[in-house]
Design a protein around this motif. Structure first.
Motif, PDB file in Angstrom:
ATOM      1  N   LEU A  43     -11.408  15.210 -21.774  1.00 40.45           N
ATOM      2  CA  LEU A  43     -10.708  14.483 -22.838  1.00 40.45           C
ATOM      3  C   LEU A  43      -9.206  14.710 -22.701  1.00 40.45           C
ATOM      4  O   LEU A  43      -8.762  15.825 -22.435  1.00 40.45           O
ATOM      5  CB  LEU A  43     -11.177  14.949 -24.218  1.00 40.45           C
ATOM      6  CG  LEU A  43     -12.636  14.678 -24.563  1.00 40.45           C
ATOM      7  CD1 LEU A  43     -12.973  15.315 -25.908  1.00 40.45           C
ATOM      8  CD2 LEU A  43     -12.936  13.191 -24.568  1.00 40.45           C
ATOM      9  N   ASP A  44      -8.448  13.669 -22.912  1.00 38.60           N
ATOM     10  CA  ASP A  44      -6.988  13.768 -22.856  1.00 38.60           C
ATOM     11  C   ASP A  44      -6.492  14.189 -24.242  1.00 38.60           C
ATOM     12  O   ASP A  44      -6.140  13.359 -25.075  1.00 38.60           O
ATOM     13  CB  ASP A  44      -6.385  12.426 -22.427  1.00 38.60           C
ATOM     14  CG  ASP A  44      -4.891  12.496 -22.188  1.00 38.60           C
ATOM     15  OD1 ASP A  44      -4.243  13.448 -22.681  1.00 38.60           O
ATOM     16  OD2 ASP A  44      -4.368  11.588 -21.524  1.00 38.60           O
ATOM     17  N   ILE A  45      -6.522  15.498 -24.473  1.00 35.98           N
ATOM     18  CA  ILE A  45      -6.181  16.044 -25.790  1.00 35.98           C
ATOM     19  C   ILE A  45      -4.761  15.646 -26.199  1.00 35.98           C
ATOM     20  O   ILE A  45      -4.507  15.308 -27.349  1.00 35.98           O
ATOM     21  CB  ILE A  45      -6.349  17.585 -25.813  1.00 35.98           C
ATOM     22  CG1 ILE A  45      -7.793  17.978 -25.473  1.00 35.98           C
ATOM     23  CG2 ILE A  45      -5.922  18.165 -27.150  1.00 35.98           C
ATOM     24  CD1 ILE A  45      -8.848  17.510 -26.450  1.00 35.98           C
ATOM     25  N   ARG A  46      -3.853  15.635 -25.239  1.00 36.22           N
ATOM     26  CA  ARG A  46      -2.469  15.247 -25.543  1.00 36.22           C
ATOM     27  C   ARG A  46      -2.429  13.814 -26.078  1.00 36.22           C
ATOM     28  O   ARG A  46      -1.821  13.542 -27.109  1.00 36.22           O
ATOM     29  CB  ARG A  46      -1.593  15.380 -24.293  1.00 36.22           C
ATOM     30  CG  ARG A  46      -0.110  15.108 -24.541  1.00 36.22           C
ATOM     31  CD  ARG A  46       0.711  15.135 -23.257  1.00 36.22           C
ATOM     32  NE  ARG A  46       0.221  14.230 -22.214  1.00 36.22           N
ATOM     33  CZ  ARG A  46       0.397  12.898 -22.219  1.00 36.22           C
ATOM     34  NH1 ARG A  46       1.016  12.317 -23.216  1.00 36.22           N
ATOM     35  NH2 ARG A  46      -0.062  12.163 -21.227  1.00 36.22           N
ATOM     36  N   LYS A  47      -3.120  12.904 -25.398  1.00 37.73           N
ATOM     37  CA  LYS A  47      -3.141  11.505 -25.844  1.00 37.73           C
ATOM     38  C   LYS A  47      -3.826  11.371 -27.202  1.00 37.73           C
ATOM     39  O   LYS A  47      -3.366  10.635 -28.071  1.00 37.73           O
ATOM     40  CB  LYS A  47      -3.841  10.614 -24.831  1.00 37.73           C
ATOM     41  CG  LYS A  47      -3.932   9.145 -25.295  1.00 37.73           C
ATOM     42  CD  LYS A  47      -4.606   8.267 -24.280  1.00 37.73           C
ATOM     43  CE  LYS A  47      -3.568   7.994 -23.256  1.00 37.73           C
ATOM     44  NZ  LYS A  47      -3.797   6.971 -22.310  1.00 37.73           N
ATOM     45  N   THR A  51      -2.025  10.016 -30.615  1.00 39.29           N
ATOM     46  CA  THR A  51      -2.510   8.772 -31.226  1.00 39.29           C
ATOM     47  C   THR A  51      -3.314   9.013 -32.497  1.00 39.29           C
ATOM     48  O   THR A  51      -3.995   8.112 -32.984  1.00 39.29           O
ATOM     49  CB  THR A  51      -3.343   7.963 -30.211  1.00 39.29           C
ATOM     50  OG1 THR A  51      -4.450   8.758 -29.778  1.00 39.29           O
ATOM     51  CG2 THR A  51      -2.496   7.545 -29.013  1.00 39.29           C
ATOM     52  N   LEU A  52      -3.214  10.219 -33.053  1.00 35.94           N
ATOM     53  CA  LEU A  52      -3.916  10.503 -34.310  1.00 35.94           C
ATOM     54  C   LEU A  52      -3.551   9.523 -35.423  1.00 35.94           C
ATOM     55  O   LEU A  52      -4.432   9.120 -36.182  1.00 35.94           O
ATOM     56  CB  LEU A  52      -3.656  11.939 -34.764  1.00 35.94           C
ATOM     57  CG  LEU A  52      -4.603  12.975 -34.193  1.00 35.94           C
ATOM     58  CD1 LEU A  52      -4.127  14.379 -34.530  1.00 35.94           C
ATOM     59  CD2 LEU A  52      -6.020  12.761 -34.682  1.00 35.94           C
ATOM     60  N   PRO A  53      -2.285   9.096 -35.551  1.00 37.99           N
ATOM     61  CA  PRO A  53      -1.995   8.112 -36.601  1.00 37.99           C
ATOM     62  C   PRO A  53      -2.792   6.812 -36.423  1.00 37.99           C
ATOM     63  O   PRO A  53      -3.307   6.261 -37.405  1.00 37.99           O
ATOM     64  CB  PRO A  53      -0.490   7.868 -36.470  1.00 37.99           C
ATOM     65  CG  PRO A  53       0.037   9.133 -35.848  1.00 37.99           C
ATOM     66  CD  PRO A  53      -1.057   9.587 -34.909  1.00 37.99           C
ATOM     67  N   THR A  54      -2.934   6.359 -35.188  1.00 37.33           N
ATOM     68  CA  THR A  54      -3.726   5.158 -34.921  1.00 37.33           C
ATOM     69  C   THR A  54      -5.185   5.409 -35.285  1.00 37.33           C
ATOM     70  O   THR A  54      -5.818   4.599 -35.971  1.00 37.33           O
ATOM     71  CB  THR A  54      -3.625   4.759 -33.429  1.00 37.33           C
ATOM     72  OG1 THR A  54      -2.260   4.496 -33.127  1.00 37.33           O
ATOM     73  CG2 THR A  54      -4.474   3.542 -33.117  1.00 37.33           C
ATOM     74  N   VAL A  58      -7.589   3.654 -38.178  1.00 38.13           N
ATOM     75  CA  VAL A  58      -8.878   3.030 -37.853  1.00 38.13           C
ATOM     76  C   VAL A  58      -9.983   3.649 -38.702  1.00 38.13           C
ATOM     77  O   VAL A  58     -10.800   2.938 -39.288  1.00 38.13           O
ATOM     78  CB  VAL A  58      -9.199   3.190 -36.345  1.00 38.13           C
ATOM     79  CG1 VAL A  58     -10.645   2.814 -36.037  1.00 38.13           C
ATOM     80  CG2 VAL A  58      -8.237   2.358 -35.510  1.00 38.13           C
ATOM     81  N   LEU A  59     -10.007   4.978 -38.771  1.00 41.28           N
ATOM     82  CA  LEU A  59     -11.049   5.659 -39.534  1.00 41.28           C
ATOM     83  C   LEU A  59     -10.951   5.331 -41.025  1.00 41.28           C
ATOM     84  O   LEU A  59     -11.970   5.135 -41.687  1.00 41.28           O
ATOM     85  CB  LEU A  59     -10.991   7.166 -39.295  1.00 41.28           C
ATOM     86  CG  LEU A  59     -11.334   7.607 -37.867  1.00 41.28           C
ATOM     87  CD1 LEU A  59     -11.046   9.090 -37.674  1.00 41.28           C
ATOM     88  CD2 LEU A  59     -12.779   7.285 -37.515  1.00 41.28           C
ATOM     89  N   GLN A  60      -9.735   5.269 -41.560  1.00 44.06           N
ATOM     90  CA  GLN A  60      -9.560   4.923 -42.983  1.00 44.06           C
ATOM     91  C   GLN A  60     -10.150   3.551 -43.283  1.00 44.06           C
ATOM     92  O   GLN A  60     -10.740   3.328 -44.337  1.00 44.06           O
ATOM     93  CB  GLN A  60      -8.069   4.926 -43.365  1.00 44.06           C
ATOM     94  CG  GLN A  60      -7.472   6.294 -43.529  1.00 44.06           C
ATOM     95  CD  GLN A  60      -7.964   7.010 -44.776  1.00 44.06           C
ATOM     96  OE1 GLN A  60      -8.422   6.401 -45.740  1.00 44.06           O
ATOM     97  NE2 GLN A  60      -7.870   8.325 -44.766  1.00 44.06           N
ATOM     98  N   LYS A  61      -9.987   2.624 -42.337  1.00 43.18           N
ATOM     99  CA  LYS A  61     -10.457   1.251 -42.542  1.00 43.18           C
ATOM    100  C   LYS A  61     -11.948   1.097 -42.248  1.00 43.18           C
ATOM    101  O   LYS A  61     -12.660   0.424 -42.988  1.00 43.18           O
ATOM    102  CB  LYS A  61      -9.653   0.311 -41.639  1.00 43.18           C
ATOM    103  CG  LYS A  61     -10.047  -1.136 -41.750  1.00 43.18           C
ATOM    104  CD  LYS A  61      -9.207  -1.993 -40.830  1.00 43.18           C
ATOM    105  CE  LYS A  61      -9.622  -3.453 -40.932  1.00 43.18           C
ATOM    106  NZ  LYS A  61      -8.914  -4.272 -39.957  1.00 43.18           N
ATOM    107  N   ILE A  91      -9.149  16.352 -36.138  1.00 47.47           N
ATOM    108  CA  ILE A  91      -7.866  17.032 -35.931  1.00 47.47           C
ATOM    109  C   ILE A  91      -8.117  18.525 -35.717  1.00 47.47           C
ATOM    110  O   ILE A  91      -7.548  19.143 -34.812  1.00 47.47           O
ATOM    111  CB  ILE A  91      -6.906  16.804 -37.115  1.00 47.47           C
ATOM    112  CG1 ILE A  91      -6.462  15.340 -37.156  1.00 47.47           C
ATOM    113  CG2 ILE A  91      -5.689  17.727 -37.032  1.00 47.47           C
ATOM    114  CD1 ILE A  91      -5.772  14.934 -38.452  1.00 47.47           C
ATOM    115  N   GLY A  92      -8.981  19.103 -36.537  1.00 50.58           N
ATOM    116  CA  GLY A  92      -9.317  20.522 -36.397  1.00 50.58           C
ATOM    117  C   GLY A  92      -9.922  20.834 -35.044  1.00 50.58           C
ATOM    118  O   GLY A  92      -9.602  21.849 -34.423  1.00 50.58           O
TER     119      GLY A  92
END
Length: 163
Positions: A43-47, A51-54, A58-61, A91-92
């Motif tokens: 997994l590309d943890i940095r990416k 991109t957590l805001p994106t 998505v998850l909120q919607k 995130i955790g």
């Protein structure tokens, strides 16, 4: 809706035979397996962190309708009342403060059949993300995090309904 095995194969980049081999292990063996470790390390943890805001948007919607489906179609009694816990957990995990063991424990009240049935739909929550690299990395991450959930669900199902 595609099968869980085909979703794992597609998004994790491994054959369906490899997926079935991983899913047939005990939870303890799966969590220690080089295959799962390789998937998580790929997994590309940095990416993902960038991109957590994106992902959060998505998850909120997309999670509230997913939760409604779990409750109303699959009869899951306890579903989150907001997508916040899922986002916080991811995130955790990315920040190494949450573990796969804890994720499995959180999902033990969910019936095994519902766990397995929900994987394709959960991974598909990111289908609408326009940036292909972001969409693929998040789908891969969600699929990888679901592997131990399905292993545990299958183990619980076998324990409840021995052949």
């Amino acid at each position: 809706m595609p099968s869980t095995v085909s979703v794992f194969s597609q998004h994790l980049g491994i054959s369906e035979n490899q997926v079935n081999k991983i899913l047939s292990q005990s939870l303890a063996d799966c969590l220690k397996s080089p295959e799962l470790q390789q998937l998580l390390e790929s997994l590309d943890i940095r990416k993902l962190k960038e991109t957590l805001p994106t992902a959060g948007a998505v998850l909120q919607k997309r999670l509230p309708p997913f939760y409604d489906w779990l409750k109303n179609e699959l009869g899951v009694a306890r579903v989150p009342d907001s997508p916040d816990h899922t986002t916080t957990w991811v995130i955790g995990f990315l920040n190494h403060t949450e573990t796969l063991n804890h994720l499995v424990k959180l999902h033990r009240p969910v019936p095994p059949s519902a766990v397995e049935a929900s994987v394709p739909r959960l991974v598909a929550t990111f289908d609408g993300v326009e940036d292909e690299a972001i969409r693929q990395e998040w789908q891969k991450a969600i699929a990888a995090l679901c592997v131990p959930l399905v292993v545990d669900a299958r183990q619980r199902e076998t324990a409840t309904n021995p052949v």
